[in-house]
Design an enzyme around this catalytic site. Sequence first.
Site, PDB file in Angstrom:
ATOM      1  N   GLN A 240       6.972 -80.757 -56.044  1.00 27.88           N
ATOM      2  CA  GLN A 240       6.701 -79.328 -55.975  1.00 27.88           C
ATOM      3  C   GLN A 240       7.960 -78.506 -55.691  1.00 27.88           C
ATOM      4  O   GLN A 240       8.710 -78.806 -54.763  1.00 27.88           O
ATOM      5  CB  GLN A 240       5.702 -79.046 -54.858  1.00 27.88           C
ATOM      6  CG  GLN A 240       5.398 -77.582 -54.682  1.00 27.88           C
ATOM      7  CD  GLN A 240       4.123 -77.368 -53.907  1.00 27.88           C
ATOM      8  OE1 GLN A 240       4.100 -77.423 -52.689  1.00 27.88           O
ATOM      9  NE2 GLN A 240       3.037 -77.163 -54.629  1.00 27.88           N
ATOM     10  N   LEU A 252      13.309 -72.542 -46.413  1.00 26.96           N
ATOM     11  CA  LEU A 252      12.005 -72.083 -46.887  1.00 26.96           C
ATOM     12  C   LEU A 252      11.602 -70.736 -46.294  1.00 26.96           C
ATOM     13  O   LEU A 252      11.802 -70.480 -45.112  1.00 26.96           O
ATOM     14  CB  LEU A 252      10.965 -73.133 -46.486  1.00 26.96           C
ATOM     15  CG  LEU A 252       9.485 -72.773 -46.673  1.00 26.96           C
ATOM     16  CD1 LEU A 252       9.107 -72.834 -48.134  1.00 26.96           C
ATOM     17  CD2 LEU A 252       8.614 -73.722 -45.871  1.00 26.96           C
ATOM     18  N   ARG A 286       1.789 -72.793 -56.611  1.00 29.64           N
ATOM     19  CA  ARG A 286       3.246 -72.828 -56.565  1.00 29.64           C
ATOM     20  C   ARG A 286       3.894 -73.250 -57.879  1.00 29.64           C
ATOM     21  O   ARG A 286       4.918 -72.705 -58.268  1.00 29.64           O
ATOM     22  CB  ARG A 286       3.689 -73.774 -55.446  1.00 29.64           C
ATOM     23  CG  ARG A 286       3.362 -73.201 -54.098  1.00 29.64           C
ATOM     24  CD  ARG A 286       3.666 -74.170 -52.984  1.00 29.64           C
ATOM     25  NE  ARG A 286       3.336 -73.544 -51.702  1.00 29.64           N
ATOM     26  CZ  ARG A 286       3.356 -74.178 -50.544  1.00 29.64           C
ATOM     27  NH1 ARG A 286       3.679 -75.460 -50.497  1.00 29.64           N
ATOM     28  NH2 ARG A 286       3.053 -73.555 -49.441  1.00 29.64           N
ATOM     29  N   HIS A 353      10.460 -78.931 -52.596  1.00 31.56           N
ATOM     30  CA  HIS A 353       9.781 -78.756 -51.321  1.00 31.56           C
ATOM     31  C   HIS A 353       8.897 -79.930 -50.932  1.00 31.56           C
ATOM     32  O   HIS A 353       8.834 -80.307 -49.769  1.00 31.56           O
ATOM     33  CB  HIS A 353       8.930 -77.485 -51.418  1.00 31.56           C
ATOM     34  CG  HIS A 353       8.197 -77.124 -50.180  1.00 31.56           C
ATOM     35  ND1 HIS A 353       8.847 -76.912 -48.987  1.00 31.56           N
ATOM     36  CD2 HIS A 353       6.877 -76.922 -49.926  1.00 31.56           C
ATOM     37  CE1 HIS A 353       7.938 -76.585 -48.054  1.00 31.56           C
ATOM     38  NE2 HIS A 353       6.756 -76.610 -48.596  1.00 31.56           N
TER      39      HIS A 353
END
Lengths: 594, 235
Positions: A240, A252, A286, A353
């Site tokens: 991801q 992040l 996402r 991520h």
Amino acid sequence: MALAVHKYDAVVIGAGGAGMRCSLQLARAGLRVAVLSKVFPTRSHTVAAQGGIGASLGNMEEDNWHYHFYDTVKGSDWLGDQDAIEFMCREAPKVVYELEHMGMPFDRNPDGTIYQRPFGGHSAKYGEKPVPRACAAADRTGHAMLHTLYQQNVKSNTTFFVEWMALDIIRDADGDAVGVTALEMETGEVSIFHAKCVLFATGGAGRIFAASTNAFINTGDGLGMAARAGIPLEDMEFWQFHPTGVHNAGVLLTEGCRGEGAILRNKQGERFMERYAPKLKDLAPRDFISRCMDQEIKEGRGCGPNGDYIELDLTHLGGETIMKRLPSVHEIGKNFANVDVIKQAIPVVPTIHYQMGGIPTSIHGQVVVPKGDNPSSVVNGLYAIGECSCVSVHGANRLGTNSLLDLLVFGRAAGNHLIETALSSKAFKPLPANAADFSLSRIAKLDNSTSGEYPQDVANDLRKAMQLHAGVFRTQKTMDEGVVKVLAIAERAESLALKDKSKVFNTARIEALEVANLMESAKATMVSAAARKESRGAHTVDDYGDTEAHPLGRNDDEWLKHTLWFSEGNRLAYKPVNMKPLTVDSIPLAKRTF
Amino acid sequence: MADTRTFEIYRYNPDVDAKPSMKTYEVELDGSERMLLDALFKLKKQDESISFRRSCREGVCGSDAMNINGKNGLACLTNMLTLPQKITLRPLPGLPVVRDLIVDMSQFFKQYHSIKPYIVNETVPPEKERLQSQEDREELNGLYECILCACCSTSCPSFWWNPDKFVGPAGLLAAYRFVADSRDHDTASRLDNLEDPYRLFRCHTIMNCVDVCPKGLNPTRAIGKLKEMLVKRTA
């Protein structure tokens, strides 16, 4: 020289959210449990999670687990196993309430219930509109959760081995897991942990990429150990990209920003997500948002002097909301982008991520491997939970907030399974005679190295290659080239040189040992990715675009199946996706629009 | 933009060194090293034996606390622009050194554990969440965010003199975090646990803890609240 042997009912590797939720269950049941962690438990990467824990409490708007179930299946692009997804979504409210009872400092609504915010891909009434489902403690949910779990483990007298790095699984002649070898960082000495059950909660391998939101400790240690022990890794092509990593820093910024109302803008100031996802807009999943951002950049609508980022705009939320709900985002903007998010938009780019794949498991966390006709035969004594595992609830793309939920649900479930079955009936199986030889030889090779490459140079080359060949947009050509490149780098990793041969807290030695785990994780990713000839979820390949036969490039006829990668011979196998939930109707395949 | 920095670093490896020493390094930076931690990686490439802890690199895990030009802080949150040409790095003061910038934090955690850092509420939990008002929840702000980096306790002279008897700012902040939680029922015994000449009352409000906390927390204020509660209880 005989190595020290520690004997415990269960050994948990990793003290993040999953490991500590599990160890808590075991310690409360009075079992002898040892938790090994490379870092002090509250420094595990769960601490960095910001946005929330997904659970259909319905505290703010009507919600139920069926909606959550639907969103998760659709979010996974139908690669998630629907039995596991049903189990997770049904258990969700319970594990969140339990966490609250443990003292978790959730934010609150005026009526005293847990505050929930909207999050990407979470909707009411099967995709109709966003719903607040993310149970949040400001934008420090992971921190609050990890500390709460640690505190409860202190209360229950869990035994922690802090700053111990697990090296290899010990399997006996039957293939059962009977322990692990581990290195005590402070002394540099290797010991054996002899156990009835070994549970991996070692987190992801996000550090195989150059730009990552992940902590330095996320080197895929559990994946490396599993791969070296002949256990396949599942669905490793699915990684991801989080849409909002700080440009040039990788740190992040939670999706909770957009949950609270922040929007993404291109260089014209346009809220471009309205064009791509008319219903969910900035709260689409996402993988979808990351691709849209990349598209904007590619088509010349990126921001900044090089047109290479998108702006996340929080300015309309107001200082009060930002300081109350997103205080860490404010802090990160200041520290890592010189931006006051109250006054200015912040530059962001999609950033690696989360690893959707991992060690294949059952819904009880038991590691399962193909054996004869059975694609999911249990490896006795071995469990895996959390990001290192693939159960699979996230399929080809995880929804935000489902990661913390995954840790709680499967940490608890694996703990219960260990207590009820494995431990009540089973005595210690003897250790094989040569239990630690393999680990000791790996260390000896480093300790005796006289020439070879600097381990971090090899690791950095790997990260660069992965970034280039396994990025947001993939092409068959770049992936095929990536396989060749990564295998060559893995070859180089066989001859590393360690200059510092000392033992006491030798971080160079520890990092060199981590390189072996990075290599297994990267090979699994690259090889699995190049083999999957379709676009699905986070695996988007230019060659497999939107056609009438295969909408959005997804080819269910040939590729509705899980990948299994074996380290030995770089072999691939496949197993079916479980489309059958436990009690409800299956969510049928459909084109994924938002 | 070439930027040469001089690092003076406390080095001690018990495997090879008879005693600790300060070693000097010159490091050429190219401007991409935003934080001290980034510069330390560059330095470690020059000499891989330099040892320090690190993990999240964004100031939330609390691993890379060290003494930077005389003041405790996190390497990952210390911007290179705020540092002079010469940077002196030492391990956190007052704790035994394991190696280089890595200290043995056992004593620090022992004190944290001593305050019973977990909620105590023996009533049967409801089926759903225990309700808490927004006002009661706000009482926890500035308390629960601690990352246990130990910057505060190891900058506190009272902790240096009595690390075994004085709980220290981090532990006391945590103690007040549970006292302040409307869901916790253990205030009386929590206060009993602090009622002696050392555990709480060795705080002389020097306020180094407040000065160094990388999360902007205020342990002195929490300690003040605890003292006030104890005094009120006696009166």
